[in-house]
Design an enzyme around this catalytic site. Structure first.
Site, PDB file in Angstrom:
ATOM      1  N   HIS A  96      38.820  22.730  76.411  1.00 38.51           N
ATOM      2  CA  HIS A  96      39.812  24.096  76.441  1.00 38.51           C
ATOM      3  C   HIS A  96      40.991  23.693  77.118  1.00 38.51           C
ATOM      4  CE1 HIS A  96      40.878  28.033  75.594  1.00 38.51           C
ATOM      5  NE2 HIS A  96      41.081  28.239  77.036  1.00 38.51           N
ATOM      6  N   SER A  97      42.227  23.998  76.615  1.00 42.37           N
ATOM      7  CA  SER A  97      43.393  23.940  77.482  1.00 42.37           C
ATOM      8  C   SER A  97      43.636  22.714  77.888  1.00 42.37           C
ATOM      9  CB  SER A  97      43.620  25.109  78.420  1.00 42.37           C
ATOM     10  OG  SER A  97      44.944  25.122  78.838  1.00 42.37           O
ATOM     11  N   LEU A  98      43.854  22.320  79.279  1.00 42.89           N
ATOM     12  CA  LEU A  98      43.780  21.286  79.986  1.00 42.89           C
ATOM     13  C   LEU A  98      42.651  20.226  79.258  1.00 42.89           C
ATOM     14  CD1 LEU A  98      44.421  18.942  82.065  1.00 42.89           C
ATOM     15  CD2 LEU A  98      43.045  20.535  83.726  1.00 42.89           C
ATOM     16  N   SER A 124      40.767  23.121  72.215  1.00 43.00           N
ATOM     17  CA  SER A 124      40.942  24.465  71.999  1.00 43.00           C
ATOM     18  C   SER A 124      42.124  24.989  73.109  1.00 43.00           C
ATOM     19  CB  SER A 124      39.659  25.131  72.495  1.00 43.00           C
ATOM     20  OG  SER A 124      39.804  26.566  72.913  1.00 43.00           O
TER      21      SER A 124
END
Length: 263
Positions: A96-98, A124
């Site tokens: 997710h993200s990073l 994500s």
């Protein structure tokens, strides 16, 4: 195959395992957002089949490793994770993200070492890795600017604002995490191609659909993208729906993908 794998590295230092089953046949290995930690995925084990284990990356500077200095370079972090990767069972990555870019770079280094790869990469709320690098890393922001950035993600717990010492610790971790992604450049000549599914929050103001669809650059045929109601942290409210979709796609049945578009 030639293995460049380091020996005697304890996976328990770098990965938290949530739930253990004697009949485990595969692992879902999860990667958190900037400033986050492995506990983001603590509840996920409740929603997967008994034969699937949930593991979450545990990197320095937070939770059980709070006393350690955070890392500032993504290639170094991925190298250390590759040394510790449990490779005895098939696995998939969710980032997710990073975490999406960390998962990508780890997969790229596994590929470079000719080690087993994730059966599928789920990313994500995350820009494609070729779009990560910024001219000026957010690690260089002042405390006030960094807090403002976190607030724009709705990612600043109100309770930390009244505790300056704890706040400084959080900001130091966030700075390091932002630098991981803001300084990242995919090495030239990278040939990694994976089955990839990209997820997004429909109201995410930070990661545009164009930046998410750019993941197709690294995907095998059949790239799919799906959006959920919510913002950058939609996964808090859409956890069960997200996991159900992920598991169905990982199994290859039940949820059709739409190449290069939104399902």
């Amino acid at each position: 195959m030639v293995s460049m794998r380091a020996s005697a590295v304890d996976p328990g230092r770098w990965f938290r395992r949530y739930g253990a089953h004697t009949g485990t046949r595969r692992r879902l290995i999860c990667f958190h957002h900037a400033g986050g930690g492995p506990s983001l995925f603590r509840e996920w084990q409740q929603h997967v089949a008994p034969y699937t284990e949930v593991w979450a990356v545990a990197i320095p500077g937070r939770e059980t490793r709070v006393a350690e200095r955070p890392l500032y370079r993504l290639d170094t972090l991925a190298m250390l994770l590759a040394d510790a990767m449990p490779l005895d069972l098939p696995f998939a990555f969710f980032g997710h993200s990073l975490g999406g870019v960390v998962a990508f770079e780890l997969a790229r280094q596994l590929h470079e070492r000719r080690l087993p790869l994730p059966q599928r990469l789920f990313v994500s709320a995350c820009s494609a890795p070729q779009l990560c690098r910024r001219e000026k890393s957010r690690a260089s922001l002042s405390d006030a600017e960094l807090l403002q950035t976190l607030e724009s993600f709705a990612a600043t717990p109100k309770e930390i604002l009244g505790h300056p010492e704890y706040l400084q610790m959080v900001l130091s971790v966030v700075r390091a995490d932002f630098n991981l992604i803001d300084s990242y450049v995919v090495p030239e000549g990278s040939e990694l191609r994976l089955p990839i599914t990209a997820y997004a929050g429909a109201a995410d103001k930070h990661v545009t659909p164009t930046r998410i669809l750019a993941w197709e650059r690294w995907a095998q045929p059949g790239f799919a993208c799906r959006s959920f109601e919510g913002d950058h942290f939609y996964l808090h409210h859409q956890r069960m729906a997200l996991i159900d979709d992920l598991l169905a796609r990982w199994s290859g049945v039940g949820v059709p993908g739409m190449a290069g578009g939104h399902a």
